[in-house]
Scaffold this motif. Sequence first.
Motif, PDB file in Angstrom:
ATOM      1  N   ARG A   1       0.375  -1.110  -0.173  1.00 25.30           N
ATOM      2  CA  ARG A   1       0.540   0.117   0.451  1.00 25.30           C
ATOM      3  C   ARG A   1       0.798   1.355  -0.120  1.00 25.30           C
ATOM      4  O   ARG A   1       0.232   2.355  -0.732  1.00 25.30           O
ATOM      5  N   TYR A   2       1.584   1.149   0.618  1.00 25.98           N
ATOM      6  CA  TYR A   2       2.939   2.297   1.266  1.00 25.98           C
ATOM      7  C   TYR A   2       3.496   2.638  -0.452  1.00 25.98           C
ATOM      8  O   TYR A   2       3.569   3.622  -0.778  1.00 25.98           O
TER       9      TYR A   2
ATOM     10  N   GLN B   1       0.605   3.904  -2.856  1.00 23.92           N
ATOM     11  CA  GLN B   1       0.910   5.247  -2.537  1.00 23.92           C
ATOM     12  C   GLN B   1       2.116   6.265  -2.827  1.00 23.92           C
ATOM     13  O   GLN B   1       1.780   7.490  -3.313  1.00 23.92           O
TER      14      GLN B   1
ATOM     15  N   ARG C   1       1.628   9.608  -5.134  1.00 27.79           N
ATOM     16  CA  ARG C   1       2.371  10.699  -4.765  1.00 27.79           C
ATOM     17  C   ARG C   1       3.209  11.694  -6.495  1.00 27.79           C
ATOM     18  O   ARG C   1       3.270  12.907  -6.097  1.00 27.79           O
TER      19      ARG C   1
ATOM     20  N   THR D   1     -11.372   9.324  -0.160  1.00 20.14           N
ATOM     21  CA  THR D   1     -10.388   9.748  -0.511  1.00 20.14           C
ATOM     22  C   THR D   1     -10.346  11.816  -0.934  1.00 20.14           C
ATOM     23  O   THR D   1      -9.559  12.452  -1.637  1.00 20.14           O
TER      24      THR D   1
ATOM     25  N   GLU E   1      -8.657   4.274  -2.762  1.00 24.09           N
ATOM     26  CA  GLU E   1      -7.387   4.402  -2.857  1.00 24.09           C
ATOM     27  C   GLU E   1      -7.125   5.750  -3.034  1.00 24.09           C
ATOM     28  O   GLU E   1      -7.358   6.058  -3.997  1.00 24.09           O
TER      29      GLU E   1
ATOM     30  N   MET F   1      -4.459   9.181  -1.458  1.00 22.56           N
ATOM     31  CA  MET F   1      -2.526   9.935  -0.817  1.00 22.56           C
ATOM     32  C   MET F   1      -3.126   9.568   0.681  1.00 22.56           C
ATOM     33  O   MET F   1      -1.989   9.178   1.587  1.00 22.56           O
TER      34      MET F   1
ATOM     35  N   SER G   1      -7.458   4.626   2.399  1.00 19.51           N
ATOM     36  CA  SER G   1      -7.304   3.566   0.981  1.00 19.51           C
ATOM     37  C   SER G   1      -7.677   2.419   1.560  1.00 19.51           C
ATOM     38  O   SER G   1      -7.660   2.344   2.887  1.00 19.51           O
TER      39      SER G   1
END
Length: 294
Positions: free
Chosen positions: A26-27, A30, A34, A62, A284, A286, A289
């Motif tokens: 997930r990170y 993201q 970004r 979101t 999802e 930033m 999510s």
Amino acid sequence: MSDIWNTIDGTVPERSPLYEASHAARYERQKLIRQYQDKYDCRLIVLIGRLVPACVANLEETLYDARSDEDLHLLLGTAGGDGETALRIIRQAQTRCRKLTVIVPDQAKSAGTLLAIGADCILMGPTSDLGPIDPQIPLNSNRWVAAQDLIAAVEKAEKRIQTSPDVFPLYASLFEGISIADVALAQSAVARTGSLLKEALQSASNRDETATQDLINRLKGPLLDRSQSHGTTISAQYAKSHLGLPVHELVASEPQWIAIWRLWMRFIAVAQQKDLYGDIWVFEGMKASRIVGL
């Protein structure tokens, strides 16, 4: 806190090591979101899955701090769903941004196409696919079928039974679980499609009444004609040159398409052996999510 938990630069991690490892995918997604936002000066959110009423509240997560003075890019992947929900999402997104762009990396069929034509711009590439606006309705066991296909099948059965009454038991078994109410719902959905098309087109911030009516005239045949199969493919080139939709076509080598495709592959990996369009919903951005169905 003991130095054993510090990162290599001496700072304390924001998340515990196990939590961070568990959500690493997930990170990473993201992080790509970004990077896209920084590069293309917009807010990017992702919506994947069948369009059903519950999508509206989940998508709002979101958008909760979206600014009306920034552009919004919505990465969309869907096999279709409820047209009324698609219209609600169009309005929801259009009121939260300066300009709405819908990105179609793979499929945005049926109600997904309806959602896309309500945008100010549609980003498509080599693998992108729109389709006829053929409404779908839920049947027993949450199975979705194309309304026009159901109506056509019932009409065909009625005609066959009138000429050959002996086939009634066969058709009765084939249509087991389908009620008169289901057929009426399908008929209502088809009758409403033209109005949904007009309302979606009117939602675009840069489209006046003349442009809207011109698009309605151009889209009625290709998108609403009952002879069209639910699976009919509408490419970026056809959508732009023949239908007059506000499509910006990206080639595979363009940095923007590469960025989109890298992110999209992360969601393909999330699905694993499941149907990304039928079994899973993704919402999802930033700061929010949620993946449902895994």
